[in-house]
Design a protein around this motif. Structure first.
Motif, PDB file in Angstrom:
ATOM      1  N   PHE A 138       0.874  -1.255  -0.096  1.00 39.84           N
ATOM      2  CA  PHE A 138       0.103   0.061  -0.131  1.00 39.84           C
ATOM      3  C   PHE A 138       0.959   1.207  -0.106  1.00 39.84           C
ATOM      4  CE2 PHE A 138      -2.626  -3.408   1.589  1.00 39.84           C
ATOM      5  CZ  PHE A 138      -3.994  -3.108   1.120  1.00 39.84           C
ATOM      6  N   LEU A 139       0.610   2.037  -0.744  1.00 43.30           N
ATOM      7  CA  LEU A 139       1.404   3.334  -0.784  1.00 43.30           C
ATOM      8  C   LEU A 139       0.312   4.478  -1.600  1.00 43.30           C
ATOM      9  CD1 LEU A 139       4.094   4.791  -0.456  1.00 43.30           C
ATOM     10  CD2 LEU A 139       4.869   4.202  -2.833  1.00 43.30           C
ATOM     11  N   GLY A 140      -0.152   5.401  -0.856  1.00 43.93           N
ATOM     12  CA  GLY A 140      -0.967   6.535  -1.344  1.00 43.93           C
ATOM     13  C   GLY A 140      -0.382   7.091  -2.906  1.00 43.93           C
ATOM     14  N   ASP A 141      -1.099   7.648  -3.488  1.00 41.22           N
ATOM     15  CA  ASP A 141      -0.516   8.258  -4.665  1.00 41.22           C
ATOM     16  C   ASP A 141       0.225   9.466  -4.352  1.00 41.22           C
ATOM     17  OD1 ASP A 141      -2.594  10.882  -5.733  1.00 41.22           O
ATOM     18  OD2 ASP A 141      -3.288   9.637  -3.975  1.00 41.22           O
ATOM     19  N   LYS A 142       0.170  10.254  -3.075  1.00 40.77           N
ATOM     20  CA  LYS A 142       0.689  11.508  -2.926  1.00 40.77           C
ATOM     21  C   LYS A 142       1.997  11.099  -2.492  1.00 40.77           C
ATOM     22  CE  LYS A 142      -2.892  14.289  -2.724  1.00 40.77           C
ATOM     23  NZ  LYS A 142      -3.745  13.973  -3.661  1.00 40.77           N
ATOM     24  N   LYS A 143       2.409   9.701  -1.760  1.00 38.99           N
ATOM     25  CA  LYS A 143       3.797   9.365  -1.715  1.00 38.99           C
ATOM     26  C   LYS A 143       4.530   8.749  -2.884  1.00 38.99           C
ATOM     27  CE  LYS A 143       3.211   9.481   3.270  1.00 38.99           C
ATOM     28  NZ  LYS A 143       3.362   8.480   4.557  1.00 38.99           N
ATOM     29  N   MET A 144       3.707   8.202  -3.615  1.00 39.29           N
ATOM     30  CA  MET A 144       4.359   7.288  -4.895  1.00 39.29           C
ATOM     31  C   MET A 144       5.663   7.961  -5.590  1.00 39.29           C
ATOM     32  SD  MET A 144       0.981   5.276  -6.555  1.00 39.29           S
ATOM     33  CE  MET A 144       1.735   4.794  -7.860  1.00 39.29           C
ATOM     34  N   VAL A 145       5.478   8.995  -6.111  1.00 41.32           N
ATOM     35  CA  VAL A 145       6.551   9.737  -6.654  1.00 41.32           C
ATOM     36  C   VAL A 145       7.883   9.675  -5.866  1.00 41.32           C
ATOM     37  CG1 VAL A 145       7.386  11.856  -7.571  1.00 41.32           C
ATOM     38  CG2 VAL A 145       5.217  11.123  -8.213  1.00 41.32           C
ATOM     39  N   GLU A 147       8.737   7.816  -3.326  1.00 44.88           N
ATOM     40  CA  GLU A 147       9.182   6.452  -3.119  1.00 44.88           C
ATOM     41  C   GLU A 147       9.783   5.781  -4.320  1.00 44.88           C
ATOM     42  OE1 GLU A 147       9.439   4.876   0.024  1.00 44.88           O
ATOM     43  OE2 GLU A 147       8.820   6.730   0.777  1.00 44.88           O
ATOM     44  N   LEU A 148       8.910   6.216  -5.447  1.00 43.75           N
ATOM     45  CA  LEU A 148       9.248   5.249  -6.591  1.00 43.75           C
ATOM     46  C   LEU A 148       9.956   5.937  -7.835  1.00 43.75           C
ATOM     47  CD1 LEU A 148       5.884   3.270  -6.603  1.00 43.75           C
ATOM     48  CD2 LEU A 148       8.062   2.626  -5.714  1.00 43.75           C
ATOM     49  N   GLY A 149       9.963   7.367  -7.535  1.00 39.85           N
ATOM     50  CA  GLY A 149      10.308   8.218  -8.710  1.00 39.85           C
ATOM     51  C   GLY A 149       9.451   8.505  -9.711  1.00 39.85           C
ATOM     52  N   THR A 150       9.685   9.663 -10.292  1.00 41.45           N
ATOM     53  CA  THR A 150       8.693  10.318 -11.401  1.00 41.45           C
ATOM     54  C   THR A 150       8.494   9.338 -12.537  1.00 41.45           C
ATOM     55  OG1 THR A 150       9.382  12.543 -10.432  1.00 41.45           O
ATOM     56  CG2 THR A 150       8.117  12.503 -12.488  1.00 41.45           C
ATOM     57  N   ARG A 151       9.830   9.010 -13.021  1.00 47.42           N
ATOM     58  CA  ARG A 151       9.574   8.200 -14.190  1.00 47.42           C
ATOM     59  C   ARG A 151       8.538   6.799 -14.277  1.00 47.42           C
ATOM     60  NH1 ARG A 151      12.649   3.776 -16.769  1.00 47.42           N
ATOM     61  NH2 ARG A 151      12.475   3.914 -18.959  1.00 47.42           N
ATOM     62  N   ASN A 155       5.113   6.236 -15.950  1.00 44.14           N
ATOM     63  CA  ASN A 155       5.052   5.293 -16.904  1.00 44.14           C
ATOM     64  C   ASN A 155       3.832   4.283 -16.390  1.00 44.14           C
ATOM     65  OD1 ASN A 155       6.768   5.751 -18.808  1.00 44.14           O
ATOM     66  ND2 ASN A 155       8.508   4.694 -17.645  1.00 44.14           N
ATOM     67  N   LEU A 156       3.687   4.059 -15.025  1.00 46.50           N
ATOM     68  CA  LEU A 156       2.642   3.132 -14.471  1.00 46.50           C
ATOM     69  C   LEU A 156       1.341   3.881 -14.597  1.00 46.50           C
ATOM     70  CD1 LEU A 156       2.774   0.597 -12.636  1.00 46.50           C
ATOM     71  CD2 LEU A 156       2.477   2.244 -10.807  1.00 46.50           C
ATOM     72  N   ARG A 157       1.219   5.145 -14.450  1.00 48.55           N
ATOM     73  CA  ARG A 157      -0.073   5.896 -14.737  1.00 48.55           C
ATOM     74  C   ARG A 157      -0.446   5.924 -16.231  1.00 48.55           C
ATOM     75  NH1 ARG A 157       0.802  10.390 -10.173  1.00 48.55           N
ATOM     76  NH2 ARG A 157       0.171   9.073  -8.392  1.00 48.55           N
ATOM     77  N   LEU A 158       0.663   6.074 -17.036  1.00 47.93           N
ATOM     78  CA  LEU A 158       0.470   6.013 -18.500  1.00 47.93           C
ATOM     79  C   LEU A 158      -0.143   4.478 -18.899  1.00 47.93           C
ATOM     80  CD1 LEU A 158       0.687   7.061 -21.399  1.00 47.93           C
ATOM     81  CD2 LEU A 158       3.129   6.012 -21.286  1.00 47.93           C
TER      82      LEU A 158
END
Length: 182
Positions: A138-145, A147-151, A155-158
């Motif tokens: 679980f990782l809220g959308d506000k923390k995803m960038v 924690e995981l990086g913008t790219r 790409n995940l959202r695309l």
């Protein structure tokens, strides 16, 4: 009666379980143990009704996992083997040689995002399974960038954008992949 019981045993032996966020392998271990217990009940039933009981065959080879973390990937394989060996010991079956065999059913990869030869984001291929278990992160959308990086997040959202909201928690990508992949 033997054909009926053995048909059931063969079905239990054919079940493939997948944990696409395998972590330490605990969910796979529990699933394997439950399948081994179910097979054992059928074996005991055979003995109770005077049929030749089959030898147990359920094992780690039926458990499939995906894990991106190096340490957890190795740990999941070890967890399955230790659990399997403990169950066999506790039920009086002993060990076979070699004790630990290669287990290539736990894949070391990202479960929700891969790239094709041209670098385009694609959904990774999951092993075939009859059942999917697990506890994806679980990782809220506000923390995803952060924690995981913008790219990665872009790409995940695309890739999943037509099916999931851009504000979706990371865990929903596993649920979506499971929904479309089984």
């Amino acid at each position: 009666l033997r054909a009926l019981v053995m048909g059931f045993v063969q079905q239990v032996r054919a079940v493939r379980v997948l944990d696409p966020a395998a972590g330490s392998g605990n969910f796979l271990y529990i699933a394997m143990r439950l399948l081994m217990d179910l097979e054992q009940e059928a074996i005991h039933f055979c003995g109770a009704v005077g049929l030749q009981p089959p030898f147990p065959e359920v094992g780690p080879q039926q458990m499939h996992g995906i894990e991106i973390n190096d340490y957890a990937h190795e740990l999941a394989q070890t967890t399955l083997w230790i659990g399997y060996l403990q169950w066999r010991h506790d039920h009086g079956y002993g060990f076979s040689e070699p004790i630990l065999k290669p287990l290539d059913t736990i894949k070391h990869m990202d479960a929700i995002l891969a790239y094709d030869a041209d670098g385009k984001p694609v959904e990774p291929e999951w092993p075939a399974a009859d059942v999917i278990v697990g506890n994806p992160p679980f990782l809220g959308d506000k923390k995803m960038v952060s924690e995981l990086g913008t790219r990665y997040v872009d790409n995940l959202r695309l890739l999943y954008g037509s099916r999931l909201s851009g504000q979706a928690d990371l865990v929903t990508y596993w649920f979506e992949r499971a929904r479309t992949g089984i």
